[in-house]
Design an enzyme around this catalytic site. Structure first.
Site, PDB file in Angstrom:
ATOM      1  N   PHE A  97      -9.516  87.627  -9.652  1.00  0.00           N
ATOM      2  CA  PHE A  97     -10.241  86.370  -9.787  1.00  0.00           C
ATOM      3  C   PHE A  97     -11.607  86.590 -10.436  1.00  0.00           C
ATOM      4  CE2 PHE A  97     -12.496  82.567  -8.483  1.00  0.00           C
ATOM      5  CZ  PHE A  97     -11.534  81.588  -8.711  1.00  0.00           C
ATOM      6  N   VAL A  98     -11.956  85.715 -11.393  1.00  0.00           N
ATOM      7  CA  VAL A  98     -13.248  85.814 -12.074  1.00  0.00           C
ATOM      8  C   VAL A  98     -14.010  84.488 -12.007  1.00  0.00           C
ATOM      9  CG1 VAL A  98     -12.628  87.678 -13.686  1.00  0.00           C
ATOM     10  CG2 VAL A  98     -12.125  85.303 -14.307  1.00  0.00           C
ATOM     11  N   ASP A 127      -3.577  81.614 -16.531  1.00  0.00           N
ATOM     12  CA  ASP A 127      -3.297  82.506 -15.406  1.00  0.00           C
ATOM     13  C   ASP A 127      -1.775  82.591 -15.233  1.00  0.00           C
ATOM     14  OD1 ASP A 127      -3.634  83.977 -13.060  1.00  0.00           O
ATOM     15  OD2 ASP A 127      -4.159  82.245 -11.847  1.00  0.00           O
ATOM     16  N   LYS A 139      -4.455  86.270 -18.238  1.00  0.00           N
ATOM     17  CA  LYS A 139      -4.092  87.294 -17.253  1.00  0.00           C
ATOM     18  C   LYS A 139      -2.605  87.577 -17.441  1.00  0.00           C
ATOM     19  CE  LYS A 139      -7.333  86.072 -13.526  1.00  0.00           C
ATOM     20  NZ  LYS A 139      -7.443  85.305 -12.264  1.00  0.00           N
ATOM     21  N   GLU A 194      -8.752  76.339 -23.605  1.00  0.00           N
ATOM     22  CA  GLU A 194      -8.642  76.506 -22.157  1.00  0.00           C
ATOM     23  C   GLU A 194      -9.493  77.697 -21.726  1.00  0.00           C
ATOM     24  OE1 GLU A 194      -8.383  75.463 -19.395  1.00  0.00           O
ATOM     25  OE2 GLU A 194      -6.357  75.506 -18.577  1.00  0.00           O
ATOM     26  N   ARG A 205     -20.057  78.181 -12.302  1.00  0.00           N
ATOM     27  CA  ARG A 205     -19.798  77.817 -13.704  1.00  0.00           C
ATOM     28  C   ARG A 205     -20.994  78.080 -14.612  1.00  0.00           C
ATOM     29  NH1 ARG A 205     -14.955  74.892 -13.637  1.00  0.00           N
ATOM     30  NH2 ARG A 205     -14.644  73.471 -11.888  1.00  0.00           N
ATOM     31  N   ASP A 210     -15.098  78.570 -12.171  1.00  0.00           N
ATOM     32  CA  ASP A 210     -15.714  78.395 -10.859  1.00  0.00           C
ATOM     33  C   ASP A 210     -14.921  79.081  -9.747  1.00  0.00           C
ATOM     34  OD1 ASP A 210     -13.515  76.455 -11.020  1.00  0.00           O
ATOM     35  OD2 ASP A 210     -14.259  75.760  -9.082  1.00  0.00           O
ATOM     36  N   GLY A 249     -13.108  73.578 -16.621  1.00  0.00           N
ATOM     37  CA  GLY A 249     -13.424  74.985 -16.886  1.00  0.00           C
ATOM     38  C   GLY A 249     -13.769  75.347 -18.316  1.00  0.00           C
TER      39      GLY A 249
HETATM   40  P1  IMP Z   1      -2.583  78.458 -14.300  1.00  0.00           P
HETATM   41  O1  IMP Z   1      -1.961  77.099 -14.231  1.00  0.00           O
HETATM   42  O2  IMP Z   1      -2.133  79.350 -13.180  1.00  0.00           O
HETATM   43  O3  IMP Z   1      -2.440  79.131 -15.641  1.00  0.00           O
HETATM   44  O4  IMP Z   1      -4.110  78.290 -13.972  1.00  0.00           O
HETATM   45  C1  IMP Z   1      -4.976  77.799 -14.871  1.00  0.00           C
HETATM   46  C2  IMP Z   1      -6.207  77.257 -14.186  1.00  0.00           C
HETATM   47  O5  IMP Z   1      -6.480  77.889 -12.925  1.00  0.00           O
HETATM   48  C3  IMP Z   1      -7.382  77.563 -15.049  1.00  0.00           C
HETATM   49  O6  IMP Z   1      -7.590  76.522 -15.966  1.00  0.00           O
HETATM   50  C4  IMP Z   1      -8.495  77.715 -14.074  1.00  0.00           C
HETATM   51  O7  IMP Z   1      -9.066  76.455 -13.826  1.00  0.00           O
HETATM   52  C5  IMP Z   1      -7.852  78.220 -12.814  1.00  0.00           C
HETATM   53  N1  IMP Z   1      -7.983  79.684 -12.692  1.00  0.00           N
HETATM   54  C6  IMP Z   1      -7.016  80.606 -12.823  1.00  0.00           C
HETATM   55  N2  IMP Z   1      -7.486  81.850 -12.650  1.00  0.00           N
HETATM   56  C7  IMP Z   1      -8.813  81.718 -12.396  1.00  0.00           C
HETATM   57  C8  IMP Z   1      -9.880  82.665 -12.119  1.00  0.00           C
HETATM   58  O8  IMP Z   1      -9.719  83.900 -12.080  1.00  0.00           O
HETATM   59  N3  IMP Z   1     -11.099  82.121 -11.907  1.00  0.00           N
HETATM   60  C9  IMP Z   1     -11.358  80.786 -11.943  1.00  0.00           C
HETATM   61  N4  IMP Z   1     -10.390  79.867 -12.213  1.00  0.00           N
HETATM   62  C10 IMP Z   1      -9.130  80.332 -12.418  1.00  0.00           C
HETATM   63 MG    MG Z   2      -9.262  75.116 -15.852  1.00  0.00          MG
END
Ligand code: IMP
Ligand code: MG
Length: 180
Positions: free
Chosen positions: A158-159, A109, A137, A105, A171, A165, A51
């Protein structure tokens, strides 16, 4: 001017949220701030694939200081622990001991990914570790992960676009779009 039209990715409609010009100005400001903070430190940037590849390329080119960059992929699997998913970093060949590290990063999220990755980095005893994330977020965060450099703090929706992606697609969209 970027089109203000909604887009469809797979089965979902996404509406324009951050246009490419706004993202670019914000990244320039972040790069200026980081360049100031890391002057004389020759930081090592570690971008998380997939990403962050576009964010990393754009931010890195705006830095005005000597800096290195490397890339890792985090592979998720369901471990034997009750905590669920563990993500293991693949591809990091640099020695991190006594280095100043900045993680790049796309989005923090829940913070689970960063939490796991920070623990793995700490084993190598870097001099310092900070996170630069294009997006955060705050309402979704469940881990005590602190992001030092944030592009945009966004709502818990979600974005896609600018490297992010939805199930593999989106992407290459220049701006960031939010699910309808
Ligand atoms: P986390 O472990 O929940 O912080 O998620 C991180 C990963 O989830 C990011 O590096 C993204 O690859 C994916 N991700 C989280 N939210 C989104 C979103 O809104 N759109 C696309 N990918 C997301
Ligand atoms: Mg990622």
């Amino acid at each position: 001017m970027e089109s203000l039209a909604s887009i469809k990715v797979h089965d979902r409609i996404f509406i324009p949220y951050l246009d490419a010009g706004r993202i670019s100005s914000r990244i320039k400001a972040l790069a200026l701030e980081i360049s100031g903070d890391y002057r004389d430190k020759q930081p090592l940037f570690i971008a998380i694939l997939n990403g962050a590849f576009i964010f990393a390329a754009d931010l890195f080119r705006e830095l005005t200081i000597p800096a290195e960059i490397s890339f890792v992929k985090l592979s998720s699997y369901h471990g034997i622990h009750s905590s669920g998913k563990t993500r293991v970093a693949i591809g990091l060949s640099e020695r991190l001991k006594d280095r100043h590290v900045v993680i790049l990063e796309d989005i923090v999220d829940t913070g689970n990914t960063m939490h796991d990755f920070l623990a793995q980095l700490a084993e190598q005893e870097p001099a310092s570790v900070q996170i630069a994330a294009l997006l955060t977020k705050p309402d979704a965060l469940v881990q005590p992960v602190s992001v030092r450099y944030t592009g945009f703090a966004i709502p818990n929706k979600f974005v896609v676009g600018y490297g992010l992606d939805y199930d593999g697609l989106g992407r290459n969209i220049p701006g960031i779009y939010q699910v309808q």
